[in-house]
Design an enzyme around this catalytic site. Sequence first.
Site, PDB file in Angstrom:
ATOM      1  N   ARG A 154       0.822  -1.223   0.000  1.00 23.41           N
ATOM      2  CA  ARG A 154       0.000   0.000   0.000  1.00 23.41           C
ATOM      3  C   ARG A 154       0.849   1.263   0.000  1.00 23.41           C
ATOM      4  NH1 ARG A 154      -3.273  -3.409   3.168  1.00 23.41           N
ATOM      5  NH2 ARG A 154      -2.513  -2.466   5.084  1.00 23.41           N
ATOM      6  N   GLU A 172       4.077  -9.342  15.527  1.00 26.68           N
ATOM      7  CA  GLU A 172       3.427  -9.837  16.749  1.00 26.68           C
ATOM      8  C   GLU A 172       3.839 -11.290  16.986  1.00 26.68           C
ATOM      9  OE1 GLU A 172      -0.744  -9.197  16.541  1.00 26.68           O
ATOM     10  OE2 GLU A 172      -1.083  -9.925  18.591  1.00 26.68           O
TER      11      GLU A 172
HETATM   12  P1  AMP Z   1       2.853  -1.178  12.002  1.00 27.52           P
HETATM   13  O1  AMP Z   1       4.121  -1.825  11.591  1.00 27.52           O
HETATM   14  O2  AMP Z   1       2.225  -1.823  13.211  1.00 27.52           O
HETATM   15  O3  AMP Z   1       2.968   0.324  12.153  1.00 27.52           O
HETATM   16  O4  AMP Z   1       1.802  -1.480  10.866  1.00 27.52           O
HETATM   17  C1  AMP Z   1       1.851  -0.734   9.728  1.00 27.52           C
HETATM   18  C2  AMP Z   1       1.520  -1.532   8.501  1.00 27.52           C
HETATM   19  O5  AMP Z   1       0.448  -2.444   8.702  1.00 27.52           O
HETATM   20  C3  AMP Z   1       1.106  -0.581   7.434  1.00 27.52           C
HETATM   21  O6  AMP Z   1       1.843  -0.911   6.272  1.00 27.52           O
HETATM   22  C4  AMP Z   1      -0.370  -0.772   7.275  1.00 27.52           C
HETATM   23  O7  AMP Z   1      -0.667  -0.934   5.919  1.00 27.52           O
HETATM   24  C5  AMP Z   1      -0.741  -2.005   8.062  1.00 27.52           C
HETATM   25  N1  AMP Z   1      -1.737  -1.790   9.119  1.00 27.52           N
HETATM   26  C6  AMP Z   1      -1.536  -1.941  10.450  1.00 27.52           C
HETATM   27  N2  AMP Z   1      -2.647  -1.719  11.149  1.00 27.52           N
HETATM   28  C7  AMP Z   1      -3.593  -1.382  10.263  1.00 27.52           C
HETATM   29  C8  AMP Z   1      -4.992  -1.020  10.365  1.00 27.52           C
HETATM   30  N3  AMP Z   1      -5.643  -0.961  11.541  1.00 27.52           N
HETATM   31  N4  AMP Z   1      -5.646  -0.739   9.235  1.00 27.52           N
HETATM   32  C9  AMP Z   1      -5.017  -0.799   8.043  1.00 27.52           C
HETATM   33  N5  AMP Z   1      -3.732  -1.145   7.873  1.00 27.52           N
HETATM   34  C10 AMP Z   1      -3.014  -1.436   8.967  1.00 27.52           C
END
Ligand code: AMP
Length: 176
Positions: A64, A101
């Site tokens: 994305r 996770e």
């Molecule tokens: P993080 O590494 O936890 O910051 O997760 C970020 C990545 O996971 C991004 O590339 C987002 O596309 C996806 N992501 C995580 N949580 C969500 C959410 N609640 N809604 C949509 N995409 C998410």
Amino acid sequence: MTANGSIELRDYIRDVPDFPKPGILFKDITPLLADGRAFQATVDRLADRFEGRGIDAVAAAEARGFLFGTPLALRLGVGFIPIRKPGKLPYSKIGIEYALEYGTDRLEVHGDILGSGRRILLLDDVLATGGTMVACRDLILQTGADVVACAFVIELGFLGGRARLEPGEVFSLISY
Ligand code: AMP
């Protein structure tokens, strides 16, 4: 639409409960992508923030991140650098492992298109826990390039990802 007629981007983000697993409220950007004015406004507002900042290239992780990173690069008149999942890049690359996770994941980039002192703007659709962007930032820094800022369309503020990226610049268009 706001009172002054500008587009309210959060009207184009759809909440999908329990996707991809129970307890996650997924922020679905497909309504925003499907609306030309909202998509254009998203890219314009990101560009407004970073125009004139001496950015050499925009870098973003699949998938994305690519959707916003490539039009933003064109708007800024700079190149785009894809950060990819393992096994996708054909040439000499550097990689970084990062914790999920459950288990670990890895991101890779072609190191030869970065290089010392290049000013890189990092972009992703959503800042959640920050793990993905911390990995992207550290990967870019490993090449000797500079990270000007980490930018997002959506920030899930309650998950604290911003604190893992500061004191570097963190910018988001929509915050929850
Ligand atoms: P993080 O590494 O936890 O910051 O997760 C970020 C990545 O996971 C991004 O590339 C987002 O596309 C996806 N992501 C995580 N949580 C969500 C959410 N609640 N809604 C949509 N995409 C998410």
